[in-house]
Design a protein around this motif. Structure first.
Motif, PDB file in Angstrom:
ATOM      1  N   ASP A 166       0.832  -1.211   0.000  1.00 50.95           N
ATOM      2  CA  ASP A 166       0.000   0.000   0.000  1.00 50.95           C
ATOM      3  C   ASP A 166       0.865   1.260   0.000  1.00 50.95           C
ATOM      4  O   ASP A 166       0.550   2.230  -0.677  1.00 50.95           O
ATOM      5  N   THR A 167       1.959   1.222   0.768  1.00 49.51           N
ATOM      6  CA  THR A 167       2.825   2.396   0.847  1.00 49.51           C
ATOM      7  C   THR A 167       3.496   2.666  -0.504  1.00 49.51           C
ATOM      8  O   THR A 167       3.559   3.803  -0.961  1.00 49.51           O
ATOM      9  N   LYS A 170       0.780   4.106  -2.623  1.00 50.49           N
ATOM     10  CA  LYS A 170       0.322   5.415  -2.148  1.00 50.49           C
ATOM     11  C   LYS A 170       1.309   6.513  -2.524  1.00 50.49           C
ATOM     12  O   LYS A 170       0.921   7.598  -2.927  1.00 50.49           O
ATOM     13  N   TYR A 171       2.603   6.225  -2.400  1.00 48.42           N
ATOM     14  CA  TYR A 171       3.592   7.269  -2.659  1.00 48.42           C
ATOM     15  C   TYR A 171       4.220   7.122  -4.047  1.00 48.42           C
ATOM     16  O   TYR A 171       5.262   7.703  -4.324  1.00 48.42           O
ATOM     17  N   SER A 172       3.596   6.317  -4.901  1.00 46.43           N
ATOM     18  CA  SER A 172       4.038   6.131  -6.292  1.00 46.43           C
ATOM     19  C   SER A 172       5.533   5.917  -6.428  1.00 46.43           C
ATOM     20  O   SER A 172       6.204   6.603  -7.185  1.00 46.43           O
ATOM     21  N   SER A 185      -4.884  -5.530  -4.944  1.00 42.64           N
ATOM     22  CA  SER A 185      -4.663  -5.240  -3.531  1.00 42.64           C
ATOM     23  C   SER A 185      -3.923  -6.402  -2.887  1.00 42.64           C
ATOM     24  O   SER A 185      -3.883  -7.507  -3.425  1.00 42.64           O
ATOM     25  N   GLU A 231       6.392   8.043   7.680  1.00 44.32           N
ATOM     26  CA  GLU A 231       5.315   8.862   7.119  1.00 44.32           C
ATOM     27  C   GLU A 231       5.070  10.080   8.000  1.00 44.32           C
ATOM     28  O   GLU A 231       4.882  11.185   7.515  1.00 44.32           O
ATOM     29  N   SER A 236       3.684  12.616   5.393  1.00 41.51           N
ATOM     30  CA  SER A 236       3.055  11.844   4.316  1.00 41.51           C
ATOM     31  C   SER A 236       3.226  12.473   2.942  1.00 41.51           C
ATOM     32  O   SER A 236       2.392  12.329   2.060  1.00 41.51           O
ATOM     33  N   ALA A 238       4.773  12.604  -0.643  1.00 45.78           N
ATOM     34  CA  ALA A 238       5.315  11.550  -1.499  1.00 45.78           C
ATOM     35  C   ALA A 238       6.798  11.753  -1.822  1.00 45.78           C
ATOM     36  O   ALA A 238       7.603  10.839  -1.720  1.00 45.78           O
TER      37      ALA A 238
END
Lengths: 628, 416
Positions: A166-167, A170-172, A185, A231, A236, A238
């Motif tokens: 997920d991380t 989330k941060y591409s 997922s 984070e 948070s 990116a």
């Protein structure tokens, strides 16, 4: 008088030597005589100063980060600069010794769920014990090893695996961007079970199960609690997340950072490492320290290997067999005879298919026919590759596992052996591509066929290969000049489609290959990318190839796969969108047995991946001291 | 004039320098007349073949045979091919792992030792405490012994159409061929380089290129230096100020840096021999300008110059007849040094990969560059780099020697 004459002669000689050494021509002897004493003194002074400071620094480094020789395994050829971070999400990490997430990830500090063994293509459990697909390959279930612990003592759980994915998304991070197109997922069902949900198309079939499987031996698992700390401190953001140095890292691997500066990097064994549990290795790795001196260049590393200061050397060494045959040093490679290593990649010449001339198959094929591959393999590669007579061309690497997936007889007629100058010339003449203006270079519509072949400077064997390509061009009236920019410029040119001809490697061995390599060589899906790191750098396009490439990931029947791969190889050899120059080991591997022994060699089940990558790390548990 | 030349040749320094240089020039001119091979042809299929004569193996089989009664069989052969360290290694292994008693072993009797070895050695034997590289070296030694033992009576066979082999003859141990009988031999006096090119032929071609680059660069630099120096020194005033300013500017900026920048920016495809020579010439004229200028300044107020001025001679005439002859010896000496430094500059540029293209010309710098990249200095391939260094050293040594010789003749302070 005689004395003066002698001293005069001595002085004149000295002057002429200095003049020639310093190459400062143009001034009279008188002026240089005058200037010599002062300049000599100044050089002496400065060299003294230099030696003073260097002795000081070497004195310092001996205390800082120095480790007992017989507890340390020394490396060369992995790390070439001061480490800039410890962040697996970083886009510009140069910390090769600790972070290398590839088909066989380096698992010294961080660990993956599984370890890939390129000898048999199997996945060995590391943080996980086993995996299984459901029937339609939409769900990959992975069971965690209950013994796995972080360096802070807490268990590695399914939650960590899910949060890592997920991380990344989330941060591409590069990993996140890549896998988000194949994995919908990652779900932590319970503490010890993870389910990877494949991303499916409209009909409910997974887009690419191979890429899902590729994730598990490749991507490091990071700790959820630690990621949350990172984070928090980066708000948070990116960009900030990807630039975080993570020097306070929490990881699960057998080693942890110990010391690093611009001279070396040292890892120390974590004596509480979870892997000493019976379910994993049952013991600790033999070397207490892993050290990598940062050498100036290949030559420095080679000297250190010969002197026994380096144990494992990941460098190309010219005439490597001379080290044991002539110099009788306790050095060996994976195999005793040529090609000395296990070749799994194919450094390839990619043509830009939009350049005038290179857009015609005759020109590409003529270049491919004219190149003297035997010379490249014997001289540029110092015989450390099988020849194309031994392993005929296809999209497959020379390993048995891949070779059995093609029908070699079906490809026999399409092979070209190289150094076929007459054939190449005839092909070009027939196509009407001739030299109309008499300058010795063929032209199309009055424009000379003149190209720049590019690869990074200092990559000796590649530089020499391109010189041999250029020599072939000269024979068939195509002007190919070599261009060796620095690595960054090269990658910039290659990924932004700003080149005539580039040389670059292909995927080696992994769970998703040979499919991944076939994609690299033939898939048009990368053509629209603005920055293309993935493959098909020359923008080749073939509908049938794309169709086949889409079918392969869903196919499990070996006979059908063989059919597909054979057809792909036929397309590849007919259209010549690129041409492989040699085969090459993914990692060079020469070891010195002065201090440590029992390294992997041919016949063992541990792959020669420098005792650090994928299942190759098992070697660290087998090493023994020569003089305990 | 003749007298001056005689005087110059009487200087031993000049003479030695001149002879070395002339010999090199002659080699460079005449070698290509005899050896017509392409200096860039990649002949050897591999890196750094040793210097020597390479004999075609299949031709030795068919060539005229001579029988020489030299003992090459059995014991003599083993004696010759197994040296002291091989034998003590064998003895060591036999004692440690072969269960042979030390008293049984006599390393001076090679036949008995080999027999013991063949009876007791096995690569699969348990060899506790032996590292893999040592095990492998014993395996290689064993293989070599097998080869020595089996090389008696090699059989030549021909392949029939159906694939069966028919024995056509046996090669006797006492058979020899005369190397002069063989038509296809290839001699590499200085071996081959990393691309498999003949180093000697390449070296000659490279020296030609280097001399050409040196000459062009030297001529350009000296011409620019001379003209600017003459104008600045003779005219003085504002012109002098401007020229001195420019000269100082170029003196301060390290010319090698400019050289690198220009070479890099023109790109490799444009960097031919001529262009590289020109770049070097255009960046190395400053010292000549300065020296010529100062000499002209000291000359321009001499009586004979003033006399010419009074006689109404034009500036060009004065410069050419009254000034130039006085600094001619200096200009020649400067030219010699410029040639020498031009050659060195090319070598340095090519070492950095900024010289001419590898596949188009051979240059001394490129030869050094590739020898270094393929670590010739680490694997004992001296022939790939040492002759190159020697050539560069000899060129600049001979030129500098000629220069000091000239200096001795023309500089009154140094005359004895």
């Amino acid at each position: 008088m005689k004395m003066t004459k002698k001293s005069l002669l001595a002085m004149l000689l000295a002057v002429s030597m200095t003049a020639s050494l310093a190459s400062c021509g143009g001034n009279t002897t008188t002026t240089s005589t005058e200037s010599t004493p002062s300049s000599t003194t100044s050089t002496e002074e400065s060299s003294e100063a230099v030696s003073e400071t260097s002795s000081e620094t070497s004195g310092e480094t001996e205390t800082a980060g120095s480790t007992p020789r017989n507890e340390t395994l020394y490396f060369a050829g992995q790390q070439w600069g001061t480490i800039n971070d410890w962040n697996p999400m970083s886009a510009n990490s140069n910390n090769a010794m600790a972070i290398a997430q590839s088909d066989m990830s380096r698992v010294l500090i961080y660990e993956t769920l599984f370890m890939y063994n390129m000898l048999d293509g199997s996945l060995h459990g590391l943080l996980a014990t086993d995996y299984e697909w459901n029937d339609d390959q939409t769900e990959l279930t992975v069971h965690m090893n209950p013994d796995a612990k972080w360096s802070d003592g807490t268990p590695v759980t399914a939650e960590d695996v899910a949060y890592t994915f997920d991380t990344h998304v989330k941060y591409s991070s590069a990993t996140g961007v890549d896998y988000a197109t194949y994995i919908e997922s990652v779900e932590a069902v319970d503490e010890g079970t993870v389910v990877f949900h494949s991303l499916c198309d409209d009909t409910g079939t997974p887009i690419n199960p191979l890429k899902v499987l590729e994730y598990i031996p490749k991507v490091y698992v990071m700790q959820k609690a630690y990621l949350q700390t990172v984070e928090e401190r980066n708000g948070s953001d990116a960009e900030a997340m990807k630039l975080d140095k993570m020097e306070d890292l929490v990881a699960s691997g057998p080693y942890k950072p110990y010391y690093d500066d611009d001279q070396k990097v040292v890892f120390v064994r974590d004596d509480n490492y979870w892997g000493q549990a019976e379910s994993m290795w049952g013991k600790l790795p033999a070397p207490k320290y892993i050290a990598h001196t940062i050498y100036a260049d290949n030559n420095a590393g080679q000297v250190a290997l010969a002197a026994g200061e380096v144990d494992v050397c990941q460098q190309f060494i010219t005439d490597v067999q001379k080290l044991w045959e002539e110099q009788e040093l306790p050095i060996m490679t994976y195999m005793d005879e040529a090609p000395y290593g296990l070749c799994t990649t194919m450094p390839t010449l990619w043509f830009n298919l939009t350049k005038p001339g290179l857009d015609q198959v005759e020109v590409r094929k003529a270049i491919a026919m004219a190149i003297d591959y035997d010379q490249i393999i014997a001289s540029a590669m110092s015989n450390q590759s099988p020849t194309f007579a031994q392993v005929p061309r296809s999209i497959m690497n020379p390993t048995d596992g891949e070779q059995k997936l093609i029908d070699k007889d079906a490809l026999a007629d399409l092979q070209f052996n190289g150094k076929d100058i007459a054939g190449a010339n005839a092909l070009l003449d027939e196509a009407g591509i001739v030299d109309t203006d008499g300058d010795g270079i063929r032209d199309i519509d009055g424009v000379n066929l003149s190209y720049k072949a590019e690869c990074p400077t200092g990559w000796t064997d590649w530089n020499a290969s391109l010189e041999i390509v250029a020599a072939a061009g000269k024979e068939i009236g195509i002007d190919i000049s070599t261009y060796f920019p620095d690595t960054n410029t090269f990658y910039n040119d290659m990924t932004t489609f700003n080149f005539d001809i580039v040389m670059n490697g292909t995927n080696g061995a992994s769970v998703s290959n040979p499919w991944g390599r076939a994609m690299q060589l033939l898939s048009s899906t990368y053509n629209d990318l603005e920055i293309n790191w993935s493959g098909n750098w020359g923008h080749y396009e073939n509908a049938r190839a794309d169709e086949l490439l889409a079918l392969i990931p869903h196919e499990t029947d070996e006979a059908t796969l063989k059919e597909y791969y054979t057809e792909l190889s036929q397309i590849y050899l007919t259209d010549v969108p690129s041409v492989s120059l040699m085969y090459r080991p993914q990692l060079f591997y020469s070891v010195n047995e002065t201090v440590w022994t029992n390294y992997p060699e041919e016949g063992d089940d541990i792959p020669p991946t420098d005792c650090t990558d994928g299942y190759g790390i098992a070697a660290l548990y087998e090493l023994e001291l020569v003089n305990p | 004039m003749l007298n001056t030349i005689k005087q110059v040749f009487r200087s031993p320094r000049f003479l030695i320098g001149f002879i070395i240089f002339a010999l090199m020039l002659l080699t460079v001119i005449f070698y290509p007349l005899f050896v017509k091979a392409d200096p860039l042809a990649m002949v050897g299929n591999g890196n750094f073949f040793k210097p020597g004569t390479y004999v075609n193996v299949s031709e030795t089989v068919t060539a005229n045979r001579y029988t020489l009664n030299v003992d090459v069989s059995g014991a003599a052969k083993l004696d010759r091919q197994l040296n002291e360290s091989d034998r003590s290694k064998m003895a060591d292994w036999l004692i440690r792992f072969g269960g042979v008693d030390e008293a049984e072993i006599d390393t001076s009797d090679s036949v008995a030792l080999v027999e013991l070895w063949k009876n007791n050695y096995s690569p699969d034997a348990d060899q506790p405490g032996l590292i893999s590289t040592d095990k492998k070296s014993f395996e290689r030694l064993d293989k070599r012994i097998d080869e020595i033992l089996s090389s008696s009576g090699i059989i030549i066979a021909t392949e029939e159409e159906d694939g069966t082999l028919t024995e056509s003859e046996t090669i006797d141990e006492t058979s020899y061929v005369n190397i002069n009988d063989l038509a296809t031999t290839q001699t590499f006096v200085l071996g081959t380089d990393n691309f498999g090119r003949d180093v000697l032929t390449e070296l000659v071609a490279a020296t030609t290129t280097s001399l050409r680059i040196g000459l062009i660069a030297g001529l350009i630099a000296t011409a620019i230096g001379l003209i600017l120096g003459l104008i600045a020194g003779y005219l003085g005033g504002l012109v002098d100020d401007i020229i001195t300013f420019i000269t100082n500017l170029f003196t301060v900026i390290p010319s090698f840096v400019i050289l690198i920048l220009i070479s890099y920016s023109v790109g490799q495809s444009a960097r031919g021999v001529g262009l590289v020579a020109m770049i070097i010439g255009f960046t190395s004229w400053t010292w000549t300008t300065r020296s010529v200028r100062s000499q002209v300044i000291s000359l321009r107020n001499r009586d004979h110059v003033n006399l010419s001025k009074l006689s109404g001679h034009s500036m060009f005439r004065i410069i050419f007849t009254d000034i130039l002859p006085y600094i001619a010896s200096y200009v020649v000496m400067a030219l010699i040094l410029q040639i020498s430094s031009g050659i060195l500059a090319e070598a340095q540029l090519s070492m950095l990969g900024l010289g001419p293209a590898t596949t188009k010309t051979a240059t001394l710098g490129l030869m050094m560059n590739w020898a270094m990249q393929y670590s010739a200095h680490l694997n004992g391939s001296w022939w790939a780099y040492f002759p190159v260094i020697l050539t560069i050293a000899l060129i600049s040594f001979s030129l500098n020697l000629m220069n000091t010789g000239l200096d001795q003749v023309f500089n009154p302070q140094l005359r004895d």
